[in-house]
Write a protein that holds these residues in place. Structure first.
Motif, mmCIF file in Angstrom:
data_model
loop_
_atom_site.group_PDB
_atom_site.id
_atom_site.type_symbol
_atom_site.label_atom_id
_atom_site.label_comp_id
_atom_site.label_asym_id
_atom_site.label_seq_id
_atom_site.Cartn_x
_atom_site.Cartn_y
_atom_site.Cartn_z
ATOM 1 N N SER A 201 0.801 -1.223 0.000
ATOM 2 C CA SER A 201 0.000 0.000 0.000
ATOM 3 C C SER A 201 0.833 1.271 0.000
ATOM 4 O O SER A 201 1.671 1.505 0.883
ATOM 5 N N VAL A 202 0.560 2.093 -1.020
ATOM 6 C CA VAL A 202 1.160 3.432 -1.100
ATOM 7 C C VAL A 202 0.705 4.306 0.070
ATOM 8 O O VAL A 202 1.537 4.927 0.744
ATOM 9 N N PRO A 203 -0.616 4.396 0.369
ATOM 10 C CA PRO A 203 -1.035 5.234 1.497
ATOM 11 C C PRO A 203 -0.401 4.818 2.825
ATOM 12 O O PRO A 203 -0.051 5.666 3.648
ATOM 13 N N ARG A 204 -0.238 3.520 3.058
ATOM 14 C CA ARG A 204 0.392 3.058 4.290
ATOM 15 C C ARG A 204 1.827 3.578 4.368
ATOM 16 O O ARG A 204 2.294 4.003 5.421
ATOM 17 N N SER A 205 2.539 3.548 3.244
ATOM 18 C CA SER A 205 3.926 4.005 3.247
ATOM 19 C C SER A 205 4.033 5.511 3.466
ATOM 20 O O SER A 205 5.024 6.006 4.007
ATOM 21 N N SER B 28 13.016 4.657 -13.875
ATOM 22 C CA SER B 28 12.028 4.632 -12.799
ATOM 23 C C SER B 28 11.946 6.005 -12.135
ATOM 24 O O SER B 28 12.935 6.743 -12.074
ATOM 25 N N ALA B 29 10.753 6.333 -11.638
ATOM 26 C CA ALA B 29 10.531 7.633 -11.004
ATOM 27 C C ALA B 29 9.530 7.457 -9.864
ATOM 28 O O ALA B 29 8.390 7.900 -9.949
ATOM 29 N N PRO B 30 9.944 6.794 -8.774
ATOM 30 C CA PRO B 30 9.013 6.485 -7.686
ATOM 31 C C PRO B 30 8.331 7.734 -7.132
ATOM 32 O O PRO B 30 8.951 8.776 -6.959
ATOM 33 N N MET B 31 7.033 7.590 -6.825
ATOM 34 C CA MET B 31 6.254 8.697 -6.292
ATOM 35 C C MET B 31 5.852 8.480 -4.836
ATOM 36 O O MET B 31 5.116 9.287 -4.265
ATOM 37 N N SER B 32 6.309 7.395 -4.220
ATOM 38 C CA SER B 32 5.934 7.100 -2.839
ATOM 39 C C SER B 32 7.052 6.305 -2.172
ATOM 40 O O SER B 32 7.854 5.650 -2.853
ATOM 41 N N PRO B 33 7.112 6.338 -0.847
ATOM 42 C CA PRO B 33 8.092 5.494 -0.149
ATOM 43 C C PRO B 33 7.926 4.019 -0.484
ATOM 44 O O PRO B 33 8.914 3.286 -0.600
ATOM 45 N N TYR B 34 6.672 3.563 -0.647
ATOM 46 C CA TYR B 34 6.459 2.162 -1.014
ATOM 47 C C TYR B 34 7.165 1.825 -2.317
ATOM 48 O O TYR B 34 7.844 0.785 -2.423
ATOM 49 N N ALA B 35 7.013 2.677 -3.323
ATOM 50 C CA ALA B 35 7.654 2.433 -4.610
ATOM 51 C C ALA B 35 9.173 2.370 -4.468
ATOM 52 O O ALA B 35 9.838 1.555 -5.113
ATOM 53 N N VAL B 36 9.730 3.225 -3.621
ATOM 54 C CA VAL B 36 11.183 3.209 -3.388
ATOM 55 C C VAL B 36 11.615 1.874 -2.794
ATOM 56 O O VAL B 36 12.640 1.298 -3.182
ATOM 57 N N THR B 37 10.821 1.343 -1.853
ATOM 58 C CA THR B 37 11.199 0.069 -1.236
ATOM 59 C C THR B 37 11.187 -1.064 -2.259
ATOM 60 O O THR B 37 12.008 -1.993 -2.177
ATOM 61 N N LYS B 38 10.285 -1.003 -3.230
ATOM 62 C CA LYS B 38 10.230 -2.049 -4.241
ATOM 63 C C LYS B 38 11.368 -1.911 -5.252
ATOM 64 O O LYS B 38 11.905 -2.911 -5.743
ATOM 65 N N LEU B 39 11.732 -0.678 -5.566
ATOM 66 C CA LEU B 39 12.893 -0.473 -6.422
ATOM 67 C C LEU B 39 14.163 -0.959 -5.722
ATOM 68 O O LEU B 39 15.057 -1.544 -6.350
ATOM 69 N N THR B 40 14.224 -0.749 -4.409
ATOM 70 C CA THR B 40 15.348 -1.248 -3.626
ATOM 71 C C THR B 40 15.393 -2.774 -3.641
ATOM 72 O O THR B 40 16.468 -3.383 -3.726
#
Length: 315
Positions: free
Chosen positions: A79-83, A136-148
């Motif tokens: 979840s993006v909102p959770r992140s 890639s251009a993550p827009m949320s902390p969740y997206a950053v964790t998945k790119l990591t």
């Protein structure tokens, strides 16, 4: 073949467990889950060894990974909102958790590691369809964790010769996906609302689009990857290039339920990607037998599951 599934008590994980129990090559299944978003009831009647705990627990992972031939790493805080509410929790669960899984795999003499990433890594990049070579251009902390997650898998392949395969999941849905929590995905949330005679909440104008992927198809691909030991350090989109607006999704739910669904529009959410559509060339090259399930077939299957749950709850 001995397989470990982290997050195996969740929606996708338990669906994969059921699929793998039908494979004669699979002799033992182990599930690691802290039950923060999963439910042990999802594994009822299935022959699995269950390890309750967090993927950040190295000792627990060593116990679960001992003698494993493959690991499917699905455990995450979704979840993006959770992140957005708690970026550190998402980082610890998703990024640090992946690193712990890879270290445990290294200590276990290098089982094949398949891991779930997300289409959210494309983020603000407007190009459609989304192909794996895009910036890639993550827009949320969740997206950053998945790119990591993807970056760690690639690094462990190149540094330690670990066989890996990262998949980018695109809006997975289907039977077994629950709506009774704060961060439920849109399809189960809207089906549940429709069956209860409640309006569906649309963030924004509803013209944003998604590439929805049926859970059975996801499990088919993951199973094939395990059986054939498909390894590649480069991410693979697990979706088929469909593009459905949220307004069109409401109509599909109306068709499947036979009910008129009221729409309630609210402001858009921070971190939400406006449009998502996969380029599936790499997926089809690696998995030539895979066949997508159309939304017109998948949504009714999800509706049937919800209706059965409602019937059982009323008995």
């Amino acid at each position: 073949m001995k397989i470990v599934i982290t997050g195996g008590a969740g929606f996708i994980g338990s669906s994969l467990v059921r699929a793998l129990t039908e494979q004669p090559q699979v002799t033992r299944l182990r599930v690691v889950d802290n039950l923060s978003t999963g439910d042990k009831a999802n594994l009822a009647g299935l022959d699995v060894d269950f390890f309750e705990g967090d993927v950040q627990d190295a000792a627990l992972l060593d116990q679960a990974f001992r003698g494993a031939d493959a690991v499917v790493h699905l455990a995450a805080l979704p979840s993006v909102p959770r992140s957005l509410r708690d970026p550190l929790a998402s980082h610890h669960a998703n990024a640090t958790g992946t690193l712990q899984v890879l270290e445990a795999a290294r200590r276990a003499e290098g089982p094949h590691v398949i891991a779930a990433s997300s289409s959210s890594v494309y983020g603000a990049n407007p190009h459609l369809p989304k192909h794996e070579e895009l910036v890639s251009a993550p827009m949320s902390p969740y997206a950053v964790t998945k790119l990591t997650t993807e970056a760690y898998l690639s690094a462990y392949h190149h540094s330690f010769d670990l066989p890996v395969l990262p998949f980018r999941f695109f809006n997975v849905y289907g039977p077994g996906q629950r709506a009774d929590h704060a961060y439920a995905a849109v399809i189960p949330k809207w089906i549940s609302a429709a069956l209860a005679g409640q309006p569906v909440t649309i963030h924004g104008d509803g013209t944003q689009t998604r590439d929805f992927t049926y859970v059975g198809t996801v499990c088919h691909v993951l199973t094939d990857a395990l059986v054939r030991r498909v390894a590649d350090p480069c991410p693979v989109n697990l979706a088929f290039g469909t593009r459905t607006s949220l307004l069109d999704l409401v109509q599909e739910i109306e068709t499947a339920t036979g009910l008129r669904v009221q729409r309630e529009h609210v402001p858009g959410r921070i971190g939400d990607v406006p449009h998502s559509q996969a380029e599936s060339t790499r997926l089809r090259a690696l998995f030539p037998t895979v066949a997508p399930v159309a939304l017109q077939e998948g949504v009714p299957a999800a509706v049937d599951w919800f209706r059965r749950r409602l019937t059982m709850s009323q008995l």
